[in-house]
Design a protein around this motif. Structure first.
Motif, PDB file in Angstrom:
ATOM      1  N   ARG A  89       9.044  25.944 -13.201  1.00 37.73           N
ATOM      2  CA  ARG A  89       9.251  26.864 -12.078  1.00 37.73           C
ATOM      3  C   ARG A  89      10.022  26.172 -10.953  1.00 37.73           C
ATOM      4  N   LEU A  90       9.654  24.931 -10.620  1.00 38.22           N
ATOM      5  CA  LEU A  90      10.356  24.223  -9.559  1.00 38.22           C
ATOM      6  C   LEU A  90      11.813  23.976  -9.922  1.00 38.22           C
ATOM      7  N   ALA A  91      12.066  23.577 -11.172  1.00 43.15           N
ATOM      8  CA  ALA A  91      13.442  23.347 -11.600  1.00 43.15           C
ATOM      9  C   ALA A  91      14.234  24.649 -11.567  1.00 43.15           C
ATOM     10  N   GLY A  92      13.627  25.730 -12.042  1.00 40.59           N
ATOM     11  CA  GLY A  92      14.318  27.013 -12.042  1.00 40.59           C
ATOM     12  C   GLY A  92      14.574  27.535 -10.649  1.00 40.59           C
ATOM     13  N   GLU A  93      13.579  27.432  -9.785  1.00 41.06           N
ATOM     14  CA  GLU A  93      13.740  27.969  -8.435  1.00 41.06           C
ATOM     15  C   GLU A  93      14.751  27.153  -7.637  1.00 41.06           C
ATOM     16  N   SER A  94      14.759  25.831  -7.831  1.00 42.55           N
ATOM     17  CA  SER A  94      15.757  25.028  -7.118  1.00 42.55           C
ATOM     18  C   SER A  94      17.164  25.330  -7.620  1.00 42.55           C
ATOM     19  N   ALA A  95      17.296  25.652  -8.905  1.00 39.25           N
ATOM     20  CA  ALA A  95      18.607  26.051  -9.421  1.00 39.25           C
ATOM     21  C   ALA A  95      19.076  27.345  -8.753  1.00 39.25           C
ATOM     22  N   LEU A  96      18.153  28.282  -8.551  1.00 37.26           N
ATOM     23  CA  LEU A  96      18.506  29.509  -7.839  1.00 37.26           C
ATOM     24  C   LEU A  96      18.907  29.213  -6.394  1.00 37.26           C
ATOM     25  N   ARG A  97      18.112  28.396  -5.704  1.00 34.69           N
ATOM     26  CA  ARG A  97      18.395  28.095  -4.298  1.00 34.69           C
ATOM     27  C   ARG A  97      19.671  27.284  -4.127  1.00 34.69           C
ATOM     28  N   ALA A  98      20.070  26.553  -5.179  1.00 29.87           N
ATOM     29  CA  ALA A  98      21.317  25.790  -5.118  1.00 29.87           C
ATOM     30  C   ALA A  98      22.511  26.623  -5.560  1.00 29.87           C
ATOM     31  N   GLY A  99      22.277  27.901  -5.897  1.00 28.95           N
ATOM     32  CA  GLY A  99      23.383  28.816  -6.076  1.00 28.95           C
ATOM     33  C   GLY A  99      23.741  29.223  -7.480  1.00 28.95           C
ATOM     34  N   ALA A 100      22.942  28.878  -8.475  1.00 31.69           N
ATOM     35  CA  ALA A 100      23.247  29.356  -9.824  1.00 31.69           C
ATOM     36  C   ALA A 100      23.194  30.878  -9.864  1.00 31.69           C
ATOM     37  N   GLY A 101      24.107  31.489 -10.608  1.00 32.65           N
ATOM     38  CA  GLY A 101      24.132  32.946 -10.678  1.00 32.65           C
ATOM     39  C   GLY A 101      22.955  33.512 -11.437  1.00 32.65           C
ATOM     40  N   LEU A 102      22.586  32.874 -12.533  1.00 31.71           N
ATOM     41  CA  LEU A 102      21.460  33.289 -13.362  1.00 31.71           C
ATOM     42  C   LEU A 102      20.669  32.055 -13.766  1.00 31.71           C
ATOM     43  N   PRO A 149      15.032  24.547   3.135  1.00 34.97           N
ATOM     44  CA  PRO A 149      16.079  23.656   3.658  1.00 34.97           C
ATOM     45  C   PRO A 149      17.235  23.467   2.688  1.00 34.97           C
ATOM     46  N   LEU A 150      16.943  23.433   1.402  1.00 32.14           N
ATOM     47  CA  LEU A 150      18.004  23.297   0.403  1.00 32.14           C
ATOM     48  C   LEU A 150      19.012  24.431   0.524  1.00 32.14           C
ATOM     49  N   ARG A 151      18.519  25.635   0.662  1.00 31.26           N
ATOM     50  CA  ARG A 151      19.414  26.790   0.803  1.00 31.26           C
ATOM     51  C   ARG A 151      20.250  26.668   2.071  1.00 31.26           C
ATOM     52  N   LEU A 152      19.626  26.272   3.170  1.00 27.74           N
ATOM     53  CA  LEU A 152      20.355  26.159   4.434  1.00 27.74           C
ATOM     54  C   LEU A 152      21.436  25.083   4.356  1.00 27.74           C
ATOM     55  N   LEU A 153      21.067  23.915   3.854  1.00 26.28           N
ATOM     56  CA  LEU A 153      22.015  22.810   3.807  1.00 26.28           C
ATOM     57  C   LEU A 153      23.150  23.083   2.829  1.00 26.28           C
ATOM     58  N   GLY A 154      22.846  23.743   1.726  1.00 28.53           N
ATOM     59  CA  GLY A 154      23.886  24.099   0.770  1.00 28.53           C
ATOM     60  C   GLY A 154      24.919  25.028   1.361  1.00 28.53           C
ATOM     61  N   ASN A 155      24.515  25.776   2.382  1.00 29.61           N
ATOM     62  CA  ASN A 155      25.423  26.690   3.075  1.00 29.61           C
ATOM     63  C   ASN A 155      25.974  26.106   4.369  1.00 29.61           C
ATOM     64  N   GLY A 156      25.734  24.805   4.576  1.00 32.80           N
ATOM     65  CA  GLY A 156      26.291  24.143   5.748  1.00 32.80           C
ATOM     66  C   GLY A 156      25.574  24.451   7.035  1.00 32.80           C
ATOM     67  N   ILE A 157      24.292  24.872   6.960  1.00 28.07           N
ATOM     68  CA  ILE A 157      23.502  25.189   8.158  1.00 28.07           C
ATOM     69  C   ILE A 157      22.585  24.016   8.456  1.00 28.07           C
ATOM     70  N   SER A 158      22.697  23.437   9.644  1.00 24.45           N
ATOM     71  CA  SER A 158      21.902  22.268   9.999  1.00 24.45           C
ATOM     72  C   SER A 158      20.569  22.695  10.578  1.00 24.45           C
ATOM     73  N   SER A 159      19.674  21.704  10.697  1.00 23.04           N
ATOM     74  CA  SER A 159      18.380  21.983  11.300  1.00 23.04           C
ATOM     75  C   SER A 159      18.535  22.386  12.766  1.00 23.04           C
ATOM     76  N   ASP A 160      19.528  21.827  13.456  1.00 22.57           N
ATOM     77  CA  ASP A 160      19.764  22.180  14.849  1.00 22.57           C
ATOM     78  C   ASP A 160      20.175  23.661  14.967  1.00 22.57           C
ATOM     79  N   GLN A 161      21.053  24.085  14.070  1.00 22.36           N
ATOM     80  CA  GLN A 161      21.496  25.472  14.083  1.00 22.36           C
ATOM     81  C   GLN A 161      20.333  26.416  13.805  1.00 22.36           C
ATOM     82  N   ARG A 162      19.488  26.008  12.854  1.00 24.86           N
ATOM     83  CA  ARG A 162      18.357  26.864  12.506  1.00 24.86           C
ATOM     84  C   ARG A 162      17.434  27.065  13.703  1.00 24.86           C
TER      85      ARG A 162
END
Length: 500
Positions: free
Chosen positions: A260-273, A483-496
């Motif tokens: 589940r963790l591997a699958g969910e991180s793949a989704l959050r890192a942008g895999a289509g399926l 945080p993975l989703r935010l950083l992958g999209n170039g959003i920093s903790s300061d911006q958040r």
């Protein structure tokens, strides 16, 4: 670290010594003059970090690191500081002897270190004992001094490298200084960024001593630090098919969390399926808790093969186990010869049945798994993490991530990058499963194995640091997903924080 043009470049000790020789020729100065530049940089660092300090104790060894310390004493005394100088030996060598003479010529005294000697109170301690010159365990007298320095509550500035830490490998064969700040000279040393260095270096600064660019240009770095990156924006016409299909294979009985963790991180890192091939007992829970994952019961090779045909990238190993079920899936998946991330029991099975890879492949071992793959001990791996990861990449013809403090990424040609992020809160279950999914997702989105490994390791570690802002102890792998989703999209903790 300083924003010098070469601040991402890392070198071996042999390379740095060659650069020092070249610098003396290029600058047309003596070793003593370069030593004085190092002392000046050290004083600047000391005063920047401890502006209220009035008393300084400097511990000097017999070599050039000790010479830096003697000249720091001269400059500190000229700046009005009270300086106490403690030496390991009654003699110094080469340029260090000239530096000691300069200290004594101004009326400076030295105290020979003995465990029972009485020292004055001080505000800052300076380690100028051995620097890059020590590649063995300190002898008992030096070890006792290191212990004396470490148990005091007085902050420590280390010159070039904390004495006792191997500047090539990050290994400590014995006692080592725990510095609050380390100012390293001329160029970055690779051993200050991996292994035990995280506990010893403290804040790391680079002082290039005005060495000209030509000196750096003449030596190819042995490794480089990763730079912070995000994924490029998606095309507006993108659809899920453009971003790849990751198949996570694993989850033996009792290990549903890994897939589940591997699958969910793949989704959050942008895999289509993302599909998951796992034991039947896990399917209902996966569908209920994360319906975006397509969970499938797989009882053997025949039920796995249709899933392999539809997948573009495989994430093989999280919770796989090494029994008959896991072994059969492992063989079938590898025979598919698809782009692959191999981790956990996928690596343990590889250690039993060695093969090399022709499809794009990333291996992500921790030191214990790396040791099994190389047929050595974990201590052997940690003794020289750089040699270990390069040998793994060469032997298996794959990009390899050697996880741990200062994770290393190597390719079969010897290229090597070092991760400067991460924290000890990430030493908990499931973190490796996340990395597997992230790297697989990046492969699925078109990254090369090298690019996927470097970007994936960086995003994973930076997400860990982001999540640890609320404390390292108790950090969960799942805390990294947002945080993975935010950083992958170039959003920093300061911006958040600002947007929230």
């Amino acid at each position: 670290m300083s924003a010098h043009p070469h601040h991402h470049d890392l070198y071996t000790v042999e390379q740095v010594r060659a650069m020092e020789r070249d610098a003396l020729k290029a600058l047309n100065i003596s070793g003593y003059d370069l030593m004085r530049r190092a002392a000046s940089a050290a004083l600047n660092s000391l005063r920047r970090h401890w502006p209220q300090a009035r008393r300084v104790r400097i511990y000097c060894g017999p070599g050039n690191n000790g010479g830096d310390g003697f000249l720091l004493g001269v400059l500190a005394r000229e700046a009005g500081l009270q300086v106490e100088l403690v030496v390991l030996s009654a003699v110094a060598h080469g340029d260090a002897a000239l530096a000691r003479s300069a200290w004594e010529a101004g009326g400076g005294r030295v105290q020979l270190w003995e465990p029972e000697c009485e020292l004055q109170e001080t505000d800052v301690q300076v380690d100028a004992l051995y620097g890059i010159g020590l590649n063995r365990a300190p002898e008992p007298s030096l070890a006792s001094l290191i212990e004396h320095i470490n148990i005091s509550e007085v902050p420590v500035l280390a010159l070039d490298v904390p004495s006792g830490l191997n500047a090539d490998s990050g290994h400590c064969p014995g006692a080592a200084i725990r510095a609050d700040v380390t100012v390293t000279f001329i160029a970055g040393k690779r051993g200050l960024h991996t292994g035990r260095s995280a506990d010893l270096v403290g804040v790391l600064e680079l002082a290039t001593l005005a060495v000209p660019d030509s000196v750096h240009a003449g030596v190819r770095p042995d490794a480089q630090l990763l730079a912070a990156e995000a994924l490029p924006p998606r095309a507006r016409y993108a659809n899920k098919g453009n971003n790849g299909h990751v198949l996570v294979i694993g989850g033996e009985h009792g290990m549903a969390g890994a897939v589940r963790l591997a699958g969910e991180s793949a989704l959050r890192a942008g895999a289509g399926l993302v599909s998951v091939a796992t034991r039947i007992g896990h399917v209902t829970a996966l569908n209920a808790r994360r319906p975006e994952l397509m969970a499938h019961e797989v009882d053997g090779p025949q039920t796995l093969e249709p899933l392999l045909e539809r997948a573009s990238v495989l994430a093989l190993g999280p919770g796989l186990g090494q029994a008959a079920w896991g072994h059969a899936l492992w063989l079938t998946a590898l025979d598919a010869n698809k782009p692959l991330v191999l981790d956990a029991d996928g690596l343990n099975l590889l250690a039993r049945e060695t093969r090399t890879f022709t499809a794009p492949t990333v291996l992500t071992p921790h030191p214990g798994e790396a040791a099994r793959l190389l047929g050595v001990t974990t201590k052997d791996v940690e003794r020289d993490r750089f040699a270990a990861v390069r040998e793994l990449a060469r032997r298996y013809k794959a990009v390899v991530v050697l996880k741990g403090s200062g994770s290393l990424i190597a390719d079969p040609d010897g290229r090597l990058d070092v991760c400067p992020w991460g924290n000890p809160g990430m030493a908990s279950g499931g973190m490796g499963d996340l990395l597997t999914g992230i790297v697989a997702a990046l492969l699925a989105q078109g990254c090369s194995p090298w690019r996927a490994a470097c970007l994936g390791v960086g995003l994973h570690a930076r997400a860990g640091d982001f999540a640890a802002q609320q404390g390292e102890r108790g950090l969960l792998a799942s805390d990294l997903l947002e945080p993975l989703r935010l950083l992958g999209n170039g959003i920093s903790s300061d911006q958040r924080g600002h947007d929230g």
